[in-house]
Design a protein around this motif. Structure first.
Motif, PDB file in Angstrom:
ATOM      1  N   ILE A  44       0.837  -1.206   0.000  1.00 60.11           N
ATOM      2  CA  ILE A  44       0.000   0.000   0.000  1.00 60.11           C
ATOM      3  C   ILE A  44       0.867   1.250   0.000  1.00 60.11           C
ATOM      4  O   ILE A  44       0.577   2.222  -0.715  1.00 60.11           O
ATOM      5  CB  ILE A  44      -0.957  -0.004   1.208  1.00 60.11           C
ATOM      6  CG1 ILE A  44      -2.036  -1.073   1.002  1.00 60.11           C
ATOM      7  CG2 ILE A  44      -1.599   1.368   1.408  1.00 60.11           C
ATOM      8  CD1 ILE A  44      -2.986  -1.245   2.168  1.00 60.11           C
ATOM      9  N   PHE A  45       1.940   1.251   0.775  1.00 57.77           N
ATOM     10  CA  PHE A  45       2.851   2.410   0.768  1.00 57.77           C
ATOM     11  C   PHE A  45       3.501   2.571  -0.607  1.00 57.77           C
ATOM     12  O   PHE A  45       3.705   3.688  -1.079  1.00 57.77           O
ATOM     13  CB  PHE A  45       3.916   2.267   1.855  1.00 57.77           C
ATOM     14  CG  PHE A  45       3.497   2.841   3.177  1.00 57.77           C
ATOM     15  CD1 PHE A  45       3.688   4.186   3.454  1.00 57.77           C
ATOM     16  CD2 PHE A  45       2.885   2.044   4.132  1.00 57.77           C
ATOM     17  CE1 PHE A  45       3.287   4.737   4.670  1.00 57.77           C
ATOM     18  CE2 PHE A  45       2.475   2.577   5.354  1.00 57.77           C
ATOM     19  CZ  PHE A  45       2.678   3.922   5.627  1.00 57.77           C
ATOM     20  N   SER A  47       2.071   1.697  -3.374  1.00 63.77           N
ATOM     21  CA  SER A  47       0.983   2.197  -4.222  1.00 63.77           C
ATOM     22  C   SER A  47       0.830   3.708  -4.084  1.00 63.77           C
ATOM     23  O   SER A  47       0.626   4.424  -5.072  1.00 63.77           O
ATOM     24  CB  SER A  47      -0.342   1.506  -3.849  1.00 63.77           C
ATOM     25  OG  SER A  47      -0.275   0.120  -4.052  1.00 63.77           O
ATOM     26  N   ILE A  48       0.930   4.194  -2.844  1.00 60.28           N
ATOM     27  CA  ILE A  48       0.865   5.641  -2.610  1.00 60.28           C
ATOM     28  C   ILE A  48       2.045   6.326  -3.297  1.00 60.28           C
ATOM     29  O   ILE A  48       1.896   7.398  -3.910  1.00 60.28           O
ATOM     30  CB  ILE A  48       0.878   5.938  -1.097  1.00 60.28           C
ATOM     31  CG1 ILE A  48      -0.395   5.383  -0.441  1.00 60.28           C
ATOM     32  CG2 ILE A  48       0.992   7.449  -0.847  1.00 60.28           C
ATOM     33  CD1 ILE A  48      -0.391   5.460   1.077  1.00 60.28           C
ATOM     34  N   GLY A  51       1.394   6.514  -7.003  1.00 62.30           N
ATOM     35  CA  GLY A  51       0.421   7.572  -7.288  1.00 62.30           C
ATOM     36  C   GLY A  51       1.046   8.956  -7.224  1.00 62.30           C
ATOM     37  O   GLY A  51       0.857   9.781  -8.117  1.00 62.30           O
ATOM     38  N   LEU A  52       1.825   9.214  -6.175  1.00 60.44           N
ATOM     39  CA  LEU A  52       2.452  10.528  -6.037  1.00 60.44           C
ATOM     40  C   LEU A  52       3.588  10.718  -7.033  1.00 60.44           C
ATOM     41  O   LEU A  52       3.943  11.848  -7.363  1.00 60.44           O
ATOM     42  CB  LEU A  52       2.969  10.707  -4.611  1.00 60.44           C
ATOM     43  CG  LEU A  52       1.881  10.882  -3.543  1.00 60.44           C
ATOM     44  CD1 LEU A  52       2.498  11.059  -2.171  1.00 60.44           C
ATOM     45  CD2 LEU A  52       0.978  12.067  -3.875  1.00 60.44           C
ATOM     46  N   PHE A 119       7.497   3.251   0.025  1.00 61.77           N
ATOM     47  CA  PHE A 119       6.966   4.430  -0.658  1.00 61.77           C
ATOM     48  C   PHE A 119       7.956   4.924  -1.714  1.00 61.77           C
ATOM     49  O   PHE A 119       7.578   5.211  -2.857  1.00 61.77           O
ATOM     50  CB  PHE A 119       6.695   5.539   0.358  1.00 61.77           C
ATOM     51  CG  PHE A 119       6.415   6.883  -0.253  1.00 61.77           C
ATOM     52  CD1 PHE A 119       5.138   7.211  -0.676  1.00 61.77           C
ATOM     53  CD2 PHE A 119       7.433   7.809  -0.425  1.00 61.77           C
ATOM     54  CE1 PHE A 119       4.879   8.450  -1.261  1.00 61.77           C
ATOM     55  CE2 PHE A 119       7.187   9.042  -1.006  1.00 61.77           C
ATOM     56  CZ  PHE A 119       5.903   9.361  -1.420  1.00 61.77           C
ATOM     57  N   MET A 165      -3.547   5.627  -7.310  1.00 62.21           N
ATOM     58  CA  MET A 165      -3.467   5.130  -5.934  1.00 62.21           C
ATOM     59  C   MET A 165      -4.556   4.090  -5.658  1.00 62.21           C
ATOM     60  O   MET A 165      -4.297   3.037  -5.066  1.00 62.21           O
ATOM     61  CB  MET A 165      -3.610   6.296  -4.945  1.00 62.21           C
ATOM     62  CG  MET A 165      -2.400   7.164  -4.799  1.00 62.21           C
ATOM     63  SD  MET A 165      -2.684   8.382  -3.483  1.00 62.21           S
ATOM     64  CE  MET A 165      -1.175   9.335  -3.579  1.00 62.21           C
ATOM     65  N   THR A 169      -3.702   0.258  -4.900  1.00 63.30           N
ATOM     66  CA  THR A 169      -4.071  -0.144  -3.544  1.00 63.30           C
ATOM     67  C   THR A 169      -5.032  -1.327  -3.591  1.00 63.30           C
ATOM     68  O   THR A 169      -4.922  -2.271  -2.797  1.00 63.30           O
ATOM     69  CB  THR A 169      -4.711   1.021  -2.775  1.00 63.30           C
ATOM     70  OG1 THR A 169      -3.758   2.091  -2.647  1.00 63.30           O
ATOM     71  CG2 THR A 169      -5.146   0.583  -1.379  1.00 63.30           C
TER      72      THR A 169
END
Length: 210
Positions: A44-45, A47-48, A51-52, A119, A165, A169
Motif C-alpha cells: 500500500i505504501f 501504491s501511494i 500515485g504521487l 513508498f 493510488m 491499492t
C-alpha cells in the motif's frame, strides 16, 4: 465559461488513464513483488508512492517543461536511461533474493522493508518510468489545450494521482491476501527470479526503445 470543452478533455484523459493502468508494466510488477514478498502494508505504501510519482509528470507538463522534454532527445534519453537503470537495479535485487517464507505476522512480513523505503521504491518506479513520461506528454500536448486554465489542469492531475493510488491499492489488497501469497510464495526463489527477470527485461526494453 463553456465547461463542455473541459468535460470532453477529461473524458478522453480518464479513458486513456484507465487503459494505461490496466496495461501491465513496471508499476504492476513492483506491486506484485511488494504484495507477495513484504505484505499488504508495504504494498500500500508503494501504491501511494506510485500515485504521487505521477505528480512529477503532472508538474513538468503543466509548467511547460514537458514540451521542452518532448523536443529534446537528450533530455528524454536521460529520463529513459535513468528509468531503465532503476528497473534493472530492482530486478537484480530480486534475482539475488534468497526468497522468504510466508509469515502472517505483519511485523515480520514487513521487517525488511520500511514504510518509507516501500513508498520511495514506488515513487521512483513511476517518476522514472518513460512510459508514464510519454503518456503525460501526449495528454498535455495533444489532448489538453494550452488554453485550459491551470486549476482545471490541476484537477486532471489530481484525478490521475487518485485513480492510480486506488487502482494499485486495490491490487495490493488482492495480491497480499494469504491464499494468494501462499500460492506465489510456494514457488520460493523462482518467484523472485521470475519477477526479477521481468523487471530487467522491462528495463532493457526501455533502454533500447526508440
Amino acid at each position: 465559461m463553456d465547461f463542455s470543452i473541459y468535460i470532453h478533455e477529461f473524458l478522453i484523459l480518464a479513458g486513456a488513464m484507465i487503459l494505461a493502468l490496466l496495461s501491465p508494466g513496471p508499476d504492476f510488477a513492483m506491486i506484485l513483488k511488494q504484495s507477495v514478498t513484504y505484505g499488504k502494508r508495504s504494498s500500500i505504501f508503494a501504491s501511494i508512492g506510485i500515485g504521487l510519482g505521477i505528480s512529477v509528470h503532472i508538474i513538468y507538463s503543466i509548467l511547460g517543461i514537458g514540451l521542452i522534454i518532448s523536443k529534446s532527445i537528450i533530455l528524454f534519453n536521460i529520463i529513459k536511461y535513468l528509468g531503465a537503470a532503476y528497473l534493472i537495479y530492482i530486478g537484480y535485487q530480486s534475482l539475488k533474493s534468497k526468497g522468504i517464507k510466508l509469515d502472517n505476522s505483519a511485523s515480520k512480513a514487513n521487517k525488511n522493508m520500511s514504510d518509507f523505503k516501500s513508498f520511495w521504491f514506488g515513487f521512483l518506479c513511476n517518476a522514472l518510468n518513460p512510459k508514464a513520461t510519454l503518456f503525460f506528454l501526449s495528454m498535455f500536448t495533444v489532448v489538453i489545450s494550452i488554453d485550459t486554465p491551470l486549476y482545471i489542469q490541476a484537477f486532471y492531475g489530481l484525478f490521475c494521482i487518485l485513480a492510480t493510488m486506488i487502482w494499485f491499492t486495490s491490487l495490493s489488497l488482492i495480491l497480499s491476501q494469504n491464499r494468494v501469497r501462499e500460492f506465489l510464495n510456494s514457488f520460493g526463489k523462482w518467484f523472485d527470479r521470475v519477477i526479477g527477470s521481468v523487471l530487467i527485461l522491462l528495463g532493457l526494453k526501455v533502454a533500447f526503445s526508440k
